[in-house]
Scaffold this active site. Structure first.
Site, short mmCIF file in Angstrom:
data_model
loop_
_atom_site.label_atom_id
_atom_site.label_comp_id
_atom_site.label_asym_id
_atom_site.label_seq_id
_atom_site.Cartn_x
_atom_site.Cartn_y
_atom_site.Cartn_z
N THR A 1 43.91 -42.48 35.54
CA THR A 1 44.60 -43.70 35.11
C THR A 1 43.61 -44.82 34.91
OG1 THR A 1 46.46 -42.98 36.47
CG2 THR A 1 46.54 -45.22 35.60
N HIS B 1 39.75 -47.20 44.38
CA HIS B 1 39.80 -47.05 45.83
C HIS B 1 39.14 -48.23 46.55
CE1 HIS B 1 41.52 -43.23 44.98
NE2 HIS B 1 40.41 -42.59 44.75
#
Length: 280
Positions: A107, A151
């Site tokens: 994504t 992340h």
């Protein structure tokens, strides 16, 4: 139930109760830990029953897999970042550049392509795929010109002496007003609708169990967190595990359809059928 998800804190936090048999009536999980680029590939090959994947890979796998309405990563203020060694805010700096990304079906990369089409005149140069934990060292060491990170890199990139060139989440939210779809939980459609409903219920119960007793999952989270500082792991969980993890809801589904619809209009992914996101 053969499952795969990443060793990142948000995934281990979400799945801890289920993976440890603490969710009543949930089927046992046989877990494989893998980077998101690997789980995307597993889904495309149809190899497992339950997977955490990128929303960007859905157009290639929804014939065989159904999107579960919980367990994934979607939110606000949590988008991928474009990093470089030198400060700047102009996408033109990436014209002809070599950019490291965490996966061609991620994504993050789909958001990057939508952003770059608007902000990088003439386009970037070469795209190279690296595991996400190798991207910041590669930018720092001059192996690539820029990196697309996800992340906990949102919190740690200054430690590498790097600078934020763009926040793709800010760009997406500013353009659409929608939250940012990142990671999805999918399950094999051939399991049948009753089993898919049970899997969704198990994922939701596991999320709620994690929220009810955060300390219970801490050892599991840190055992797989790749030497991450515990404070960073907690910030990671706080950012990526939110109300959309328990239930996508109307805004969550609108975000997914918005992202994949825009990408299809640009020819970046195959178009979704009208009922593609419906449960099996």
């Amino acid at each position: 139930m053969r499952a795969a998800y990443s060793p990142c804190p948000n995934d281990t936090f979400v799945f801890h109760a289920w993976a440890h048999g603490l969710v009543p009536d949930a089927p046992p999980l046989d877990v494989t830990f893998a980077d998101i680029d690997i789980t995307n590939g597993l889904a495309e090959r149809g190899e497992l029953d339950l997977l955490k994947v990128s929303y960007a890979v859905l157009p290639w796998v929804l014939d065989e897999y159904a999107l579960l309405p919980c367990g994934g990563a979607l939110g606000r203020g949590c988008g991928p970042l474009v990093l470089a060694r030198e400060p700047g805010t102009d996408g033109a700096a990436l014209r002809g550049a070599t950019v490291a990304v965490p996966g061609e079906r991620s994504t993050a990369y789909l958001l990057f392509r939508l952003w770059a089409a608007e902000k990088v005149p003439g386009g970037v140069g070469r795209i190279t795929v690296l595991p996400f934990h190798e991207i910041m060292p590669a930018v720092r060491d001059g192996k690539v010109d820029a990196g697309l990170v996800i992340h906990e890199a949102r919190f740690t990139y200054p430690d590498y002496g790097l600078h934020r060139l763009a926040d793709l989440g800010e760009h997406w939210e500013g353009a659409t007003g929608l939250p940012i779809p990142l990671g999805a939980v999918i399950a094999r459609r051939s399991l049948g609708a009753p089993v898919l409903r049970a899997l969704a219920a198990a994922a939701r119960a596991s999320v709620r169990a994690a929220w009810a007793d955060p300390a219970a999952s801490r050892e599991y989270v840190m055992a797989h967190a790749q030497e991450m500082d515990p404070a960073v792991a907690e910030r990671h969980i706080g950012l990526y595990v939110n109300e959309f993890t328990a239930d996508l809801g109307a805004d969550g589904y609108a975000a997914v359809r918005g992202l994949l619809g825009r990408a299809a209009a640009e020819g970046l992914v195959p178009p979704l059928g009208r009922e593609a996101l419906d449960p099996g």
